[in-house]
Design a protein around this motif. Structure first.
Motif, PDB file in Angstrom:
ATOM      1  N   CYS A   1     -39.054 -38.320 -26.506  1.00 33.47           N
ATOM      2  CA  CYS A   1     -38.085 -37.923 -25.477  1.00 33.47           C
ATOM      3  C   CYS A   1     -38.081 -38.902 -24.307  1.00 33.47           C
ATOM      4  N   ILE A   2     -39.271 -39.385 -23.946  1.00 28.01           N
ATOM      5  CA  ILE A   2     -39.370 -40.338 -22.840  1.00 28.01           C
ATOM      6  C   ILE A   2     -38.723 -41.671 -23.225  1.00 28.01           C
TER       7      ILE A   2
ATOM      8  N   ARG B   1     -30.424 -47.751 -29.328  1.00 27.80           N
ATOM      9  CA  ARG B   1     -30.358 -46.305 -29.533  1.00 27.80           C
ATOM     10  C   ARG B   1     -31.230 -45.928 -30.729  1.00 27.80           C
TER      11      ARG B   1
ATOM     12  N   GLU C   1     -43.352 -38.251 -26.312  1.00 27.59           N
ATOM     13  CA  GLU C   1     -43.052 -39.653 -26.007  1.00 27.59           C
ATOM     14  C   GLU C   1     -41.697 -40.061 -26.570  1.00 27.59           C
TER      15      GLU C   1
ATOM     16  N   GLU D   1     -36.360 -42.205 -25.416  1.00 30.43           N
ATOM     17  CA  GLU D   1     -34.903 -42.066 -25.454  1.00 30.43           C
ATOM     18  C   GLU D   1     -34.315 -41.953 -24.054  1.00 30.43           C
ATOM     19  N   SER D   2     -35.066 -41.353 -23.130  1.00 25.50           N
ATOM     20  CA  SER D   2     -34.604 -41.307 -21.736  1.00 25.50           C
ATOM     21  C   SER D   2     -34.529 -42.713 -21.152  1.00 25.50           C
ATOM     22  N   ALA D   3     -35.519 -43.537 -21.470  1.00 25.09           N
ATOM     23  CA  ALA D   3     -35.537 -44.917 -20.981  1.00 25.09           C
ATOM     24  C   ALA D   3     -34.340 -45.700 -21.523  1.00 25.09           C
TER      25      ALA D   3
ATOM     26  N   LEU E   1     -40.264 -46.114 -17.126  1.00 27.58           N
ATOM     27  CA  LEU E   1     -39.026 -46.015 -17.909  1.00 27.58           C
ATOM     28  C   LEU E   1     -38.394 -47.390 -18.071  1.00 27.58           C
TER      29      LEU E   1
ATOM     30  N   ASN F   1     -26.609 -46.666 -20.082  1.00 24.52           N
ATOM     31  CA  ASN F   1     -25.534 -45.923 -19.429  1.00 24.52           C
ATOM     32  C   ASN F   1     -25.491 -46.011 -17.907  1.00 24.52           C
TER      33      ASN F   1
ATOM     34  N   CYS G   1     -31.527 -44.439 -22.454  1.00 22.98           N
ATOM     35  CA  CYS G   1     -30.328 -43.893 -21.819  1.00 22.98           C
ATOM     36  C   CYS G   1     -30.053 -44.581 -20.481  1.00 22.98           C
ATOM     37  N   VAL G   2     -31.127 -44.838 -19.726  1.00 21.42           N
ATOM     38  CA  VAL G   2     -30.992 -45.540 -18.447  1.00 21.42           C
ATOM     39  C   VAL G   2     -30.421 -46.942 -18.668  1.00 21.42           C
TER      40      VAL G   2
END
Length: 358
Positions: free
Chosen positions: A326-327, A56, A324, A329-331, A39, A337, A333-334
């Motif tokens: 989703c992954i 983003r 991928e 965007e998760s990265a 991530l 935020n 987000c970390v």
């Protein structure tokens, strides 16, 4: 050729200064350094693409190239050739694997007919048909060099147009009976590996059918004698319109400095061609999963990428891409935020050692 050459000339590597700044922030977040593994790498790689530490995603799209292959007449697929047209139509109905997964990931799809052996009366399929399928590679070249370049440029144009519409994260999908055979041929030639090692069963071949498939691929390579140093020659002689189109998508993404996800073996073959045309495209590629088809692992090693998922998937269509997305965007987000050590009031960070692989 003009668009292709201009694209190759424009592509530049990742922004190293942005990568440096991104690692500085990532390593200062309130966690042990490296503890979020890939991530962290994904978020930092995105910074190298955009030049910004925080990023983003606004709009996501998987581009699907649909085309038939003349080698079908050699019996290398267990499926009827008409299935290409049926599946291509179904993509626009949201009922296929890529459709339902894209809906879940809040992503769109763009379906392009680059060479299906059928006519469509469907406004949701973009008609860029070069021909009604390629020629039989077991008897001669799949296409002319001009057709190969045209297919690549269709992929570049597709990304250009979607970027203008605000899309900033892309995936790669396809439809086409026998495209695991053409992909194996392309990867075999470019890698120098025996085609018997690279070829997989594709869609449900029997052992007898699989043996025939391997023999046909080997014969196609021998008859056409493609130049492994020239990816366009390889696509021309043993490739497919779908592979060439996706190759253009990878080049187009790098040109526009937007991330693009590699799906299965067909996308892998296309990614390898793009990488050989301009190695800087690697900086914009994100592998989704390790396909169950044998050639995928070689391509990942050759380009220098490591898929985050290994789920024995081999459907194609681009189904690995929304996963991928989703992954990714998760990265982000970390990175965007998560609190820094200072913000989290953690002043003694001596325990937060670096566990990243050197």
């Amino acid at each position: 050729m003009n668009l292709l050459q201009k694209t190759l000339d424009i592509i530049r590597p990742a922004d190293k200064e942005a990568i440096k700044k991104a690692w500085e922030r990532m390593d200062n977040l309130s966690k042990p350094i490296g503890s979020l593994g890939k991530l962290e790498e994904i978020a930092v790689k995105m910074s190298g693409i955009t030049g910004k530490v925080k990023n983003r995603i606004n709009k996501k799209n998987t581009i699907i190239m649909a085309a038939d292959n003349g080698v079908w007449e050699e019996g290398v697929s267990a499926c009827p050739q008409e299935l290409t047209a049926i599946i291509t139509n179904n993509y626009t109905k949201g009922i296929t694997g890529i459709g339902v997964l894209s809906d879940y990931a809040k992503a769109d799809i763009c379906v392009i007919d680059v060479g299906v052996k059928a006519e469509f009366n469907n406004p949701n399929i973009i008609n860029k048909k070069i021909a009604y399928g390629t020629k039989n590679i077991a008897k001669g070249p799949a296409m002319t060099r001009e057709e190969a370049i045209k297919a690549i440029e269709i992929g570049i144009e597709a990304v250009d147009n979607l970027v203008k519409e605000g899309y900033d994260l892309f995936g790669t999908g396809e439809a086409g009976m026998c495209n695991t055979a053409t992909s194996a041929a392309v990867i075999s030639v470019l890698s120098g590996m025996d085609s018997d090692i690279v070829a997989g069963k594709g869609s449900g071949l029997t052992e007898e059918g699989f043996a025939n498939k391997k023999a046909v691929i080997k014969r196609a390579i021998e008859i056409n004698d493609p130049d492994k140093k020239d990816p366009i020659d390889v696509l021309t002689k043993v490739g497919g319109f779908d592979i060439a189109g996706l190759c253009g998508c990878f080049l187009g993404a790098a040109k526009n400095r937007v991330p693009i996800v590699i799906d299965g073996i067909i996308a892998c073959a296309a990614a390898l061609c793009a990488f050989r045309l301009n190695p800087n495209v690697k900086d914009f590629m994100f592998p989704s999963h390790l396909s169950a088809e044998p050639g995928s692992e070689y391509v990942m090693n050759e380009i220098g990428l490591r898929p985050g998922l290994n789920m024995d998937m081999r459907l194609g269509e681009g189904t690995g891409c929304p996963l991928e997305f989703c992954i990714i965007e998760s990265a982000l987000c970390v990175m965007n935020n998560m609190a820094t050590l200072e913000e989290a009031s953690i002043h003694n960070s001596e325990f937060f050692v670096d566990i990243r692989e050197k």
